[in-house]
Design a protein around this motif. Structure first.
Motif, PDB file in Angstrom:
ATOM      1  N   GLU A  75       0.833  -1.207   0.000  1.00  0.00           N
ATOM      2  CA  GLU A  75       0.000   0.000   0.000  1.00  0.00           C
ATOM      3  C   GLU A  75       0.868   1.257   0.000  1.00  0.00           C
ATOM      4  O   GLU A  75       0.538   2.252  -0.673  1.00  0.00           O
ATOM      5  N   ARG A  76       1.972   1.223   0.754  1.00  0.00           N
ATOM      6  CA  ARG A  76       2.884   2.386   0.753  1.00  0.00           C
ATOM      7  C   ARG A  76       3.486   2.597  -0.628  1.00  0.00           C
ATOM      8  O   ARG A  76       3.553   3.739  -1.121  1.00  0.00           O
ATOM      9  N   ARG A  77       3.913   1.534  -1.252  1.00  0.00           N
ATOM     10  CA  ARG A  77       4.527   1.666  -2.575  1.00  0.00           C
ATOM     11  C   ARG A  77       3.504   2.150  -3.599  1.00  0.00           C
ATOM     12  O   ARG A  77       3.832   2.936  -4.496  1.00  0.00           O
ATOM     13  N   MET A  78       2.290   1.675  -3.488  1.00  0.00           N
ATOM     14  CA  MET A  78       1.244   2.086  -4.420  1.00  0.00           C
ATOM     15  C   MET A  78       0.992   3.592  -4.329  1.00  0.00           C
ATOM     16  O   MET A  78       0.713   4.253  -5.327  1.00  0.00           O
ATOM     17  N   ALA A  79       1.106   4.130  -3.113  1.00  0.00           N
ATOM     18  CA  ALA A  79       0.828   5.552  -2.901  1.00  0.00           C
ATOM     19  C   ALA A  79       2.005   6.447  -3.269  1.00  0.00           C
ATOM     20  O   ALA A  79       1.805   7.620  -3.606  1.00  0.00           O
ATOM     21  N   ARG A  80       3.231   5.910  -3.239  1.00  0.00           N
ATOM     22  CA  ARG A  80       4.410   6.768  -3.354  1.00  0.00           C
ATOM     23  C   ARG A  80       5.154   6.665  -4.684  1.00  0.00           C
ATOM     24  O   ARG A  80       5.917   7.574  -5.027  1.00  0.00           O
ATOM     25  N   PHE A  81       4.970   5.572  -5.407  1.00  0.00           N
ATOM     26  CA  PHE A  81       5.805   5.338  -6.577  1.00  0.00           C
ATOM     27  C   PHE A  81       4.972   5.138  -7.840  1.00  0.00           C
ATOM     28  O   PHE A  81       3.777   4.854  -7.777  1.00  0.00           O
ATOM     29  N   ALA A  82       5.640   5.284  -8.975  1.00  0.00           N
ATOM     30  CA  ALA A  82       5.004   4.994 -10.254  1.00  0.00           C
ATOM     31  C   ALA A  82       4.647   3.504 -10.307  1.00  0.00           C
ATOM     32  O   ALA A  82       5.278   2.680  -9.631  1.00  0.00           O
ATOM     33  N   PRO A  83       3.628   3.143 -11.106  1.00  0.00           N
ATOM     34  CA  PRO A  83       3.108   1.763 -11.073  1.00  0.00           C
ATOM     35  C   PRO A  83       4.143   0.661 -11.255  1.00  0.00           C
ATOM     36  O   PRO A  83       4.176  -0.291 -10.477  1.00  0.00           O
ATOM     37  N   THR A  84       4.997   0.779 -12.268  1.00  0.00           N
ATOM     38  CA  THR A  84       5.968  -0.293 -12.517  1.00  0.00           C
ATOM     39  C   THR A  84       6.994  -0.381 -11.399  1.00  0.00           C
ATOM     40  O   THR A  84       7.328  -1.478 -10.921  1.00  0.00           O
ATOM     41  N   GLU A  85       7.486   0.758 -10.949  1.00  0.00           N
ATOM     42  CA  GLU A  85       8.453   0.771  -9.849  1.00  0.00           C
ATOM     43  C   GLU A  85       7.822   0.205  -8.576  1.00  0.00           C
ATOM     44  O   GLU A  85       8.461  -0.556  -7.834  1.00  0.00           O
ATOM     45  N   ALA A  86       6.562   0.563  -8.324  1.00  0.00           N
ATOM     46  CA  ALA A  86       5.873   0.069  -7.135  1.00  0.00           C
ATOM     47  C   ALA A  86       5.708  -1.444  -7.189  1.00  0.00           C
ATOM     48  O   ALA A  86       5.913  -2.151  -6.193  1.00  0.00           O
ATOM     49  N   PHE A  87       5.356  -1.976  -8.358  1.00  0.00           N
ATOM     50  CA  PHE A  87       5.137  -3.412  -8.510  1.00  0.00           C
ATOM     51  C   PHE A  87       6.416  -4.209  -8.260  1.00  0.00           C
ATOM     52  O   PHE A  87       6.437  -5.132  -7.440  1.00  0.00           O
ATOM     53  N   LEU A  91       7.520  -6.827  -5.181  1.00  0.00           N
ATOM     54  CA  LEU A  91       7.974  -8.213  -5.351  1.00  0.00           C
ATOM     55  C   LEU A  91       9.281  -8.457  -4.607  1.00  0.00           C
ATOM     56  O   LEU A  91       9.466  -9.509  -3.978  1.00  0.00           O
ATOM     57  N   LEU A  92      10.197  -7.502  -4.672  1.00  0.00           N
ATOM     58  CA  LEU A  92      11.457  -7.654  -3.935  1.00  0.00           C
ATOM     59  C   LEU A  92      11.213  -7.659  -2.429  1.00  0.00           C
ATOM     60  O   LEU A  92      11.878  -8.388  -1.687  1.00  0.00           O
ATOM     61  N   ASP A  93      10.246  -6.860  -1.967  1.00  0.00           N
ATOM     62  CA  ASP A  93       9.883  -6.899  -0.545  1.00  0.00           C
ATOM     63  C   ASP A  93       9.403  -8.293  -0.148  1.00  0.00           C
ATOM     64  O   ASP A  93       9.787  -8.825   0.892  1.00  0.00           O
ATOM     65  N   ILE A  94       8.553  -8.884  -0.987  1.00  0.00           N
ATOM     66  CA  ILE A  94       8.025 -10.220  -0.693  1.00  0.00           C
ATOM     67  C   ILE A  94       9.171 -11.224  -0.588  1.00  0.00           C
ATOM     68  O   ILE A  94       9.239 -12.017   0.349  1.00  0.00           O
ATOM     69  N   VAL A  95      10.074 -11.180  -1.572  1.00  0.00           N
ATOM     70  CA  VAL A  95      11.173 -12.146  -1.605  1.00  0.00           C
ATOM     71  C   VAL A  95      12.089 -11.980  -0.395  1.00  0.00           C
ATOM     72  O   VAL A  95      12.433 -12.952   0.289  1.00  0.00           O
ATOM     73  N   GLU A  96      12.469 -10.752  -0.102  1.00  0.00           N
ATOM     74  CA  GLU A  96      13.422 -10.517   0.985  1.00  0.00           C
ATOM     75  C   GLU A  96      12.800 -10.781   2.353  1.00  0.00           C
ATOM     76  O   GLU A  96      13.435 -11.359   3.238  1.00  0.00           O
ATOM     77  N   LYS A  97      11.540 -10.390   2.539  1.00  0.00           N
ATOM     78  CA  LYS A  97      10.899 -10.574   3.847  1.00  0.00           C
ATOM     79  C   LYS A  97      10.422 -12.004   4.065  1.00  0.00           C
ATOM     80  O   LYS A  97      10.088 -12.381   5.191  1.00  0.00           O
ATOM     81  N   SER A  98      10.372 -12.801   2.989  1.00  0.00           N
ATOM     82  CA  SER A  98       9.976 -14.203   3.124  1.00  0.00           C
ATOM     83  C   SER A  98      11.183 -15.113   3.314  1.00  0.00           C
ATOM     84  O   SER A  98      11.023 -16.330   3.394  1.00  0.00           O
ATOM     85  N   HIS A  99      12.370 -14.550   3.376  1.00  0.00           N
ATOM     86  CA  HIS A  99      13.599 -15.341   3.531  1.00  0.00           C
ATOM     87  C   HIS A  99      13.518 -16.178   4.804  1.00  0.00           C
ATOM     88  O   HIS A  99      13.235 -15.675   5.893  1.00  0.00           O
ATOM     89  N   GLY A 100      13.749 -17.477   4.678  1.00  0.00           N
ATOM     90  CA  GLY A 100      13.726 -18.364   5.831  1.00  0.00           C
ATOM     91  C   GLY A 100      12.351 -18.804   6.260  1.00  0.00           C
ATOM     92  O   GLY A 100      12.201 -19.449   7.293  1.00  0.00           O
ATOM     93  N   ARG A 101      11.313 -18.476   5.486  1.00  0.00           N
ATOM     94  CA  ARG A 101       9.944 -18.825   5.888  1.00  0.00           C
ATOM     95  C   ARG A 101       9.311 -19.817   4.930  1.00  0.00           C
ATOM     96  O   ARG A 101       8.117 -19.778   4.651  1.00  0.00           O
ATOM     97  N   GLY A 102      10.121 -20.729   4.409  1.00  0.00           N
ATOM     98  CA  GLY A 102       9.612 -21.725   3.479  1.00  0.00           C
ATOM     99  C   GLY A 102       8.652 -22.701   4.102  1.00  0.00           C
ATOM    100  O   GLY A 102       7.943 -23.423   3.402  1.00  0.00           O
TER     101      GLY A 102
END
Length: 243
Positions: A75-87, A91-102
């Motif tokens: 939601e923060r990225r959607m409000a602050r960044f252009a669409p492609t950059e936000a998307f 995705l990088l947030d998901i990957v990095e924050k999911s590290h070790g949670r397989g």
């Protein structure tokens, strides 16, 4: 009568237990005892049990908190960044924050009897944010049009596994970036090419579990393999029945 200070202490203790549990599950797996989680959180075992009567409830709360953090990030990225950059940032947030949670995929799929209304609502919020970011990026021309939300979820699960498999984190992030770049329009394959042994390179590239994104073995004959095992197959069936 419970005072405001007591309620604030209870909230702080619950947050400590959730943080400690997330770290413990990531480092030691699901067999870590609740007593170890209490020790890490700096609270007594009774405090853990008051908030979370069993490990399943605690796991659900840990996963829900994880998804809530991702929703807030999206939601923060959607409000602050252009669409492609936000998307792509999301995705990088998901990957990095999911590290070790397989462990999450197997846990959530393993027991359909869990009281999971909170988790189900959180998953729905996550998918809404992901879908909104994806569609906005596609309208902006930054993501190829033949990609859907399920494709993105599977891809990010695979990227998280890639990052976890590399001890050299910068090298792992480079591989993740290369993979995610495949979502951009410039990466669209317009001409069929043989890769090796008569196999289409695109067939090998998309050979992954439809539920968790794990790599699958491509069969030269017979029906295509869709799931990595019984757990993901059952989870997909329950999702279809629920829909």
């Amino acid at each position: 009568m419970i005072s405001g200070g007591d309620r604030a202490d209870a909230r702080r203790n619950r947050a400590k237990v959730l943080s400690a549990a997330g770290e413990a599950f990531a480092e030691q797996g699901l067999d870590v005892p609740l007593g170890e989680i209490a020790r890490r959180a700096g609270v007594g075992a009774g405090t853990v049990y008051r908030h979370f009567p069993n490990k399943q409830v605690l796991l659900e709360a840990v996963f829900t908190r994880h998804l809530d953090e991702l929703v807030a990030s999206g939601e923060r990225r959607m409000a602050r960044f252009a669409p492609t950059e936000a998307f792509f940032g999301f995705l990088l947030d998901i990957v990095e924050k999911s590290h070790g949670r397989g462990y999450v995929c197997d846990v959530v799929a393993a027991d359909a009897s869990w009281p999971r209304p909170m988790l189900a609502a959180c998953v729905l919020r996550f998918r809404r944010v992901l879908t909104a970011l994806l569609h906005a990026a596609q309208r902006a021309g930054g993501v190829r049009a033949d990609i859907g939300p399920d494709d993105v979820v599977s891809l990010t699960v695979g990227c998280a596994s890639t990052l976890a498999a590399r001890r050299d984190r910068p090298a792992g992030l480079r591989l993740v970036q290369l993979t995610l770049d495949g979502l951009r329009p410039s990466a669209t394959v317009t001409k069929r090419q043989d890769f090796r042994d008569g196999l289409d390179i695109r067939q090998e590239a998309v050979a992954c579990c439809e539920e968790c994104g794990a790599a699958l073995t491509v069969r030269p004959t017979g029906r295509p393999v869709r799931y990595c095992g019984a757990t993901c197959r059952q989870r997909a069936r329950r999702r279809r029945l629920a829909g």
